[in-house]
Structures are given as C-alpha cells and as structure tokens.
Design a protein around this motif. Sequence first.
Motif, PDB file in Angstrom:
ATOM      1  N   UNK A  90       1.344  63.811 -33.830  1.00 37.74           N
ATOM      2  CA  UNK A  90       1.059  62.736 -33.512  1.00 37.74           C
ATOM      3  C   UNK A  90       0.228  63.495 -32.618  1.00 37.74           C
ATOM      4  N   UNK A  91      -1.082  63.500 -32.970  1.00 38.26           N
ATOM      5  CA  UNK A  91      -2.492  64.601 -31.925  1.00 38.26           C
ATOM      6  C   UNK A  91      -3.399  63.828 -31.166  1.00 38.26           C
ATOM      7  N   UNK A  92      -4.163  62.771 -31.566  1.00 34.88           N
ATOM      8  CA  UNK A  92      -5.042  61.870 -31.356  1.00 34.88           C
ATOM      9  C   UNK A  92      -4.494  60.306 -30.677  1.00 34.88           C
ATOM     10  N   UNK A  93      -5.001  59.919 -29.181  1.00 32.97           N
ATOM     11  CA  UNK A  93      -4.402  58.293 -29.315  1.00 32.97           C
ATOM     12  C   UNK A  93      -6.076  57.582 -28.893  1.00 32.97           C
ATOM     13  N   UNK A  94      -6.590  57.139 -29.126  1.00 35.48           N
ATOM     14  CA  UNK A  94      -6.989  56.059 -28.651  1.00 35.48           C
ATOM     15  C   UNK A  94      -6.579  54.619 -28.044  1.00 35.48           C
ATOM     16  N   UNK A  95      -7.491  54.615 -26.965  1.00 37.06           N
ATOM     17  CA  UNK A  95      -7.443  53.611 -25.929  1.00 37.06           C
ATOM     18  C   UNK A  95      -8.491  52.478 -25.932  1.00 37.06           C
ATOM     19  N   UNK A  96      -8.663  51.720 -26.220  1.00 39.70           N
ATOM     20  CA  UNK A  96     -10.036  50.310 -25.452  1.00 39.70           C
ATOM     21  C   UNK A  96      -9.218  49.862 -24.211  1.00 39.70           C
ATOM     22  N   UNK A  97     -10.903  50.188 -22.885  1.00 32.84           N
ATOM     23  CA  UNK A  97     -10.971  49.398 -22.704  1.00 32.84           C
ATOM     24  C   UNK A  97     -11.209  47.781 -22.374  1.00 32.84           C
ATOM     25  N   UNK A  98     -10.547  47.088 -21.465  1.00 29.16           N
ATOM     26  CA  UNK A  98     -10.366  45.478 -22.198  1.00 29.16           C
ATOM     27  C   UNK A  98     -10.536  45.248 -20.654  1.00 29.16           C
ATOM     28  N   UNK A  99     -11.385  44.090 -20.365  1.00 32.56           N
ATOM     29  CA  UNK A  99     -12.053  44.305 -18.637  1.00 32.56           C
ATOM     30  C   UNK A  99     -11.385  45.080 -17.747  1.00 32.56           C
ATOM     31  N   UNK A 100     -11.107  45.338 -16.844  1.00 35.19           N
ATOM     32  CA  UNK A 100     -10.898  46.672 -16.099  1.00 35.19           C
ATOM     33  C   UNK A 100      -9.417  46.798 -16.168  1.00 35.19           C
ATOM     34  N   UNK A 101      -8.732  46.659 -17.952  1.00 37.81           N
ATOM     35  CA  UNK A 101      -7.613  48.014 -17.866  1.00 37.81           C
ATOM     36  C   UNK A 101      -7.644  48.706 -19.091  1.00 37.81           C
ATOM     37  N   UNK A 102      -7.105  49.060 -19.340  1.00 40.43           N
ATOM     38  CA  UNK A 102      -7.009  50.011 -20.901  1.00 40.43           C
ATOM     39  C   UNK A 102      -5.774  49.879 -21.239  1.00 40.43           C
ATOM     40  N   UNK A 103      -6.322  49.676 -22.710  1.00 39.98           N
ATOM     41  CA  UNK A 103      -5.264  49.667 -23.675  1.00 39.98           C
ATOM     42  C   UNK A 103      -4.753  50.166 -24.941  1.00 39.98           C
ATOM     43  N   UNK A 104      -3.733  50.388 -25.213  1.00 37.83           N
ATOM     44  CA  UNK A 104      -3.743  51.838 -26.432  1.00 37.83           C
ATOM     45  C   UNK A 104      -4.021  50.732 -28.233  1.00 37.83           C
TER      46      UNK A 104
END
Length: 108
Positions: A90-104
């Motif tokens: 596994x070479x890539x990880x994407x996060x989404x910003x939800x409000x003030x938090x980052x989520x996987x």
Amino acid sequence: VLTQTLVCLRDRDWDLLYDQILSGAARDYFDSREAGKAEFIAFFETHRNDLAKSIQKMIQGKPFGDVMMKEEGRTIRMSFSPRMVGNFKFRNITFYREGEYLKLHSIE
C-alpha cells in the motif's frame, strides 16, 4: 489518524476504526453494500500486516522527504515519494477533512 489506525490494527478494533476513524463517505459506501462492513473488516484483517508496515513507514518517512502530501480542497493524499524504495503493498492513503477532523478515506 495514522497512529490511531495503527492502534486499531494492533488491537483488531474494527468497530472503532469503522465508526470513528473512517470518513463518512467511505462509511456510506460500505453501508450501501449488502455485506459492506464485513468486507471492510475482511480487508483490514487480511492485509493487517501490510497496512501496518506502510503506515509505520509513512509516519517515520514524513520528516525525511520519503512521503509526499498533496492537499486539494478537503482531500489530503499521502504517498511514498518516487525515490522511496521498499516492498510496500500500500503506497497511497487519502484523508477527508470533516469539520475540524481528518478522517481516513482510502488506502491503495
């Protein structure tokens, strides 16, 4: 997020990973599938060691330029730099910003 994901991998705490760390969009995707949460758990159980290996290296490699981060809007993508050598499934990880938090959001 990465450190907490490692804790969940270590403890096999799939409920915490699913309910608290995973992005809402990713959860919606799995919830829309007939056996979505079971697929989610099976993925993390099956690839547990490879995921931990990649995540640990991303945490360690970030200060040394072995990891690149690209931010677009509320999406942040971490990936190993092209010069990073290693046998990582596994070479890539994407996060989404939800409000003030980052989520996987995704792991590739």
